[in-house]
Design an enzyme around this catalytic site. Structure first.
Site, PDB file in Angstrom:
ATOM      1  N   GLY A  14      21.676  11.813  -0.077  1.00 16.65           N
ATOM      2  CA  GLY A  14      21.374  12.648   1.045  1.00 16.65           C
ATOM      3  C   GLY A  14      21.764  14.319   0.633  1.00 16.65           C
ATOM      4  O   GLY A  14      22.459  14.458  -0.007  1.00 16.65           O
ATOM      5  N   ARG A  75      16.534   8.115  -3.140  1.00 15.58           N
ATOM      6  CA  ARG A  75      17.220   6.756  -3.169  1.00 15.58           C
ATOM      7  C   ARG A  75      16.513   6.002  -4.147  1.00 15.58           C
ATOM      8  O   ARG A  75      15.171   5.372  -3.643  1.00 15.58           O
ATOM      9  CB  ARG A  75      17.692   6.232  -2.127  1.00 15.58           C
ATOM     10  CG  ARG A  75      18.822   7.191  -1.381  1.00 15.58           C
ATOM     11  CD  ARG A  75      19.109   6.879  -0.124  1.00 15.58           C
ATOM     12  NE  ARG A  75      20.147   7.454   0.627  1.00 15.58           N
ATOM     13  CZ  ARG A  75      20.254   8.306   1.743  1.00 15.58           C
ATOM     14  NH1 ARG A  75      19.023   8.395   2.412  1.00 15.58           N
ATOM     15  NH2 ARG A  75      21.138   9.048   2.117  1.00 15.58           N
ATOM     16  N   ASP A 106      28.931   9.030  -2.722  1.00 14.42           N
ATOM     17  CA  ASP A 106      29.343   7.962  -3.298  1.00 14.42           C
ATOM     18  C   ASP A 106      28.295   6.898  -4.074  1.00 14.42           C
ATOM     19  O   ASP A 106      28.491   6.396  -5.302  1.00 14.42           O
ATOM     20  CB  ASP A 106      30.373   6.996  -2.367  1.00 14.42           C
ATOM     21  CG  ASP A 106      29.434   6.738  -0.949  1.00 14.42           C
ATOM     22  OD1 ASP A 106      28.611   7.355  -0.736  1.00 14.42           O
ATOM     23  OD2 ASP A 106      30.135   5.858  -0.252  1.00 14.42           O
ATOM     24  N   THR A 129      27.907  16.412  -0.421  1.00 13.52           N
ATOM     25  CA  THR A 129      27.535  15.444   0.560  1.00 13.52           C
ATOM     26  C   THR A 129      28.080  16.009   1.920  1.00 13.52           C
ATOM     27  O   THR A 129      29.281  16.598   1.969  1.00 13.52           O
ATOM     28  CB  THR A 129      28.259  14.066   0.527  1.00 13.52           C
ATOM     29  OG1 THR A 129      28.303  13.463   1.865  1.00 13.52           O
ATOM     30  CG2 THR A 129      29.676  13.833   0.026  1.00 13.52           C
ATOM     31  N   ASP A 131      29.219  14.722   4.141  1.00 13.96           N
ATOM     32  CA  ASP A 131      30.261  13.969   5.059  1.00 13.96           C
ATOM     33  C   ASP A 131      31.757  14.158   4.490  1.00 13.96           C
ATOM     34  O   ASP A 131      32.653  13.767   5.205  1.00 13.96           O
ATOM     35  CB  ASP A 131      30.082  12.507   4.697  1.00 13.96           C
ATOM     36  CG  ASP A 131      28.779  11.933   5.557  1.00 13.96           C
ATOM     37  OD1 ASP A 131      28.192  12.599   6.400  1.00 13.96           O
ATOM     38  OD2 ASP A 131      28.228  11.041   5.001  1.00 13.96           O
ATOM     39  N   ASP A 133      33.579  12.848   2.425  1.00 13.34           N
ATOM     40  CA  ASP A 133      34.291  11.592   2.213  1.00 13.34           C
ATOM     41  C   ASP A 133      34.424  10.790   0.920  1.00 13.34           C
ATOM     42  O   ASP A 133      34.580   9.785   0.604  1.00 13.34           O
ATOM     43  CB  ASP A 133      33.439  10.457   3.323  1.00 13.34           C
ATOM     44  CG  ASP A 133      31.954   9.929   2.511  1.00 13.34           C
ATOM     45  OD1 ASP A 133      31.680  10.971   1.824  1.00 13.34           O
ATOM     46  OD2 ASP A 133      31.614   9.306   2.824  1.00 13.34           O
ATOM     47  N   MET A 173      26.802  13.922  12.744  1.00  8.50           N
ATOM     48  CA  MET A 173      26.662  12.938  11.519  1.00  8.50           C
ATOM     49  C   MET A 173      28.161  12.340  10.941  1.00  8.50           C
ATOM     50  O   MET A 173      28.972  12.815  11.134  1.00  8.50           O
ATOM     51  CB  MET A 173      26.049  13.445  10.333  1.00  8.50           C
ATOM     52  CG  MET A 173      24.312  13.176  10.534  1.00  8.50           C
ATOM     53  SD  MET A 173      23.545  13.877   9.272  1.00  8.50           S
ATOM     54  CE  MET A 173      21.882  12.971   9.657  1.00  8.50           C
ATOM     55  N   ARG A 175      28.282   8.820   8.564  1.00  9.56           N
ATOM     56  CA  ARG A 175      28.146   7.103   8.826  1.00  9.56           C
ATOM     57  C   ARG A 175      29.247   6.474   8.650  1.00  9.56           C
ATOM     58  O   ARG A 175      29.348   5.363   9.277  1.00  9.56           O
ATOM     59  CB  ARG A 175      27.000   6.876   7.706  1.00  9.56           C
ATOM     60  CG  ARG A 175      26.338   5.533   7.621  1.00  9.56           C
ATOM     61  CD  ARG A 175      25.302   5.196   6.415  1.00  9.56           C
ATOM     62  NE  ARG A 175      25.626   6.063   5.398  1.00  9.56           N
ATOM     63  CZ  ARG A 175      24.752   6.564   4.589  1.00  9.56           C
ATOM     64  NH1 ARG A 175      23.399   6.263   5.029  1.00  9.56           N
ATOM     65  NH2 ARG A 175      24.831   7.119   3.679  1.00  9.56           N
ATOM     66  N   LYS A 214      41.718  18.954  36.605  1.00 11.44           N
ATOM     67  CA  LYS A 214      40.895  18.280  37.685  1.00 11.44           C
ATOM     68  C   LYS A 214      39.628  19.325  37.853  1.00 11.44           C
ATOM     69  O   LYS A 214      38.496  18.830  37.825  1.00 11.44           O
ATOM     70  CB  LYS A 214      41.436  17.935  39.070  1.00 11.44           C
ATOM     71  CG  LYS A 214      42.381  16.680  39.075  1.00 11.44           C
ATOM     72  CD  LYS A 214      41.726  15.401  39.042  1.00 11.44           C
ATOM     73  CE  LYS A 214      42.591  14.058  38.934  1.00 11.44           C
ATOM     74  NZ  LYS A 214      43.447  14.035  38.046  1.00 11.44           N
ATOM     75  N   LYS A 216      38.450  21.375  35.423  1.00 10.34           N
ATOM     76  CA  LYS A 216      37.609  21.584  34.404  1.00 10.34           C
ATOM     77  C   LYS A 216      36.234  21.575  34.586  1.00 10.34           C
ATOM     78  O   LYS A 216      35.524  20.697  35.382  1.00 10.34           O
ATOM     79  CB  LYS A 216      37.991  20.494  33.429  1.00 10.34           C
ATOM     80  CG  LYS A 216      38.975  21.239  32.311  1.00 10.34           C
ATOM     81  CD  LYS A 216      38.970  20.230  31.236  1.00 10.34           C
ATOM     82  CE  LYS A 216      39.936  20.486  30.261  1.00 10.34           C
ATOM     83  NZ  LYS A 216      40.073  19.941  28.975  1.00 10.34           N
ATOM     84  N   GLN A 256      22.074  18.919  10.920  1.00  7.81           N
ATOM     85  CA  GLN A 256      23.223  19.102  10.111  1.00  7.81           C
ATOM     86  C   GLN A 256      23.267  19.188   8.917  1.00  7.81           C
ATOM     87  O   GLN A 256      24.257  19.499   7.896  1.00  7.81           O
ATOM     88  CB  GLN A 256      24.293  18.064  10.674  1.00  7.81           C
ATOM     89  CG  GLN A 256      24.819  17.915  12.039  1.00  7.81           C
ATOM     90  CD  GLN A 256      25.121  16.818  12.617  1.00  7.81           C
ATOM     91  OE1 GLN A 256      26.455  16.443  12.368  1.00  7.81           O
ATOM     92  NE2 GLN A 256      24.306  15.725  12.931  1.00  7.81           N
TER      93      GLN A 256
HETATM   94  O1  F6P Z   1      25.502  10.925   3.584  1.00 13.01           O
HETATM   95  C1  F6P Z   1      25.344  12.064   4.449  1.00 13.01           C
HETATM   96  C2  F6P Z   1      24.505  11.544   5.806  1.00 13.01           C
HETATM   97  O2  F6P Z   1      24.325  12.653   6.499  1.00 13.01           O
HETATM   98  C3  F6P Z   1      25.270  10.564   6.669  1.00 13.01           C
HETATM   99  O3  F6P Z   1      26.276  11.350   7.423  1.00 13.01           O
HETATM  100  C4  F6P Z   1      24.122   9.970   7.531  1.00 13.01           C
HETATM  101  O4  F6P Z   1      24.431   8.649   8.045  1.00 13.01           O
HETATM  102  C5  F6P Z   1      22.995   9.944   6.461  1.00 13.01           C
HETATM  103  O5  F6P Z   1      23.415  10.750   5.552  1.00 13.01           O
HETATM  104  C6  F6P Z   1      21.664  10.052   6.813  1.00 13.01           C
HETATM  105  O6  F6P Z   1      20.926   9.878   5.950  1.00 13.01           O
HETATM  106  P1  F6P Z   1      19.168   9.466   5.892  1.00 13.01           P
HETATM  107  O7  F6P Z   1      18.751   9.985   7.181  1.00 13.01           O
HETATM  108  O8  F6P Z   1      18.705  10.478   4.708  1.00 13.01           O
HETATM  109  O9  F6P Z   1      19.137   8.124   5.594  1.00 13.01           O
END
Ligand code: F6P
Length: 324
Positions: A14, A75, A106, A129, A131, A133, A173, A175, A214, A216, A256
């Site tokens: 991504g 990919r 990853d 990325t 994410d 992560d 986002m 995943r 309450k 809010k 995003q």
């Molecule tokens: O890996 C980054 C990310 O933005 C994830 O948070 C999301 O699930 C995924 O890519 C979506 O990627 P795509 O729509 O390109 O398959």
């Protein structure tokens, strides 16, 4: 020191804002050190299909501020096969490329690790990325821009939520990771944040919604895409418990992933880009370059791709404390 002469760069998986700043840094650091630099189109697929071309200082001019990746990304199914990787290596060998820089997450580093081991090709990874992560870096390129995009969007949602006395469930986002949700939740004053790393405790969320002020006017619940149920189901459960709430769902999606990278991401990308080429020249391989506590650090691919499956509980606690 190795006698590296030719290096190549690709982006994979991504896209993430700041990838262009990293490409620029890699190309210019290579040229600065007297290397020839090749760009590869569409990630590993471009290696297999031989979409490899020479880059110069001008080919990365005026891209530091642009989102996406000028090299494009994909990919690749073929690269997952041994035959595909052999084709990719033959193309690399033909051009006498002796080192590769890959920018991604990853999946990108899993591919790099296998490829590097099979053909003994030096590869250095740059974490790109949204994410955040990966192990071995405090921040990945694109994360800062993505959370600022979320904050901007949720601030806008908060305006309309407040005017209509509504509860909004906002899906962001991530995943496999709740890090986008967590930081953006804290910085938008969300009432609750639901993330894949923690099992949803509906009881406590409902109690919190009931207990907190309450009067809010607006309430925001941030749900990570990778959470067990996702925004729509969460919204339905809240409606069941609190029929008096006027509930709306907003799924932010790929907004995003785009946009101009923040200053943080541009500097991070520039630092990691320079370090990646210097690492190849020094003879490093099969490692991801990252930034830990402000310092450049290297982590073997196999360690970097271990998903961080726990989150800092201090951050989740902050959401609860401040939601009064
Ligand atoms: O890996 C980054 C990310 O933005 C994830 O948070 C999301 O699930 C995924 O890519 C979506 O990627 P795509 O729509 O390109 O398959």
């Amino acid at each position: 020191m190795t006698k590296m002469k030719n290096i190549a760069i690709l982006t994979s998986g991504g896209d993430a804002p700041g990838m262009n700043a990293a490409i620029r840094a890699v190309v210019r650091t290579g040229l600065y050190n007297g290397l020839n630099v090749f760009g590869v189109k569409r990630g590993y697929d471009g290696l297999v299909q031989n979409e490899i071309f020479a880059m110069d200082a001008k080919s990365v001019a005026n891209i530091i501020q642009r989102g996406g990746t000028v090299l494009k990304t994909a990919r690749s199914d073929e690269f997952r096969t041994k035959e595909g990787r052999k084709k990719a290596y033959d193309n690399i060998k033909n051009l006498e490329i002796d080192g590769l820089v890959v920018i991604g997450g990853d999946g990108t580093f899993t591919g790099a690790s296998i490829f590097s081991e099979e053909f003994n090709l030096p590869i250095i990874g740059i974490p790109g990325t949204i994410d955040n992560d990966l192990a071995g870096t405090d921040f990945t390129i694109g994360y800062d821009t993505a959370i600022n995009t979320v904050v901007d969007a949720v601030d806008k949602i908060r305006d309309t939520a407040e005017s209509h006395d509504r509860l909004f469930v906002v899906e962001v986002m991530g995943r496999d990771s709740g890090l986008i949700a967590l930081r953006s939740g804290i910085s938008t004053g969300a009432e609750a944040v639901l993330i894949p790393e923690l099992k949803v405790d509906y009881d406590s969320i409902m109690k919190r919604l009931d207990k907190t002020r309450k009067n809010k006017a607006s309430r925001i619940i941030i749900v990570a895409e990778g959470d067990q149920e996702g925004g729509i189901v969460v919204a339905e459960k809240i409606k069941e418990n609190f029929p008096q709430y006027d509930v709306r769902v907003s799924i932010l999606g790929h907004i995003q992933r785009g946009g101009r990278p923040t200053c943080m991401d541009r500097v991070l990308a520039s630092r990691l880009g320079v370090a990646s080429v210097e690492a190849l020249i020094e003879g490093r391989k099969q490692e991801m370059v990252g930034l830990i506590c402000g310092q450049i650090e290297f982590t073997p691919f196999k360690k970097a791709i271990k998903h961080i499956d726990s989150v800092d509980e201090n951050l989740t606690r902050i959401v609860e404390i401040l939601s009064l």
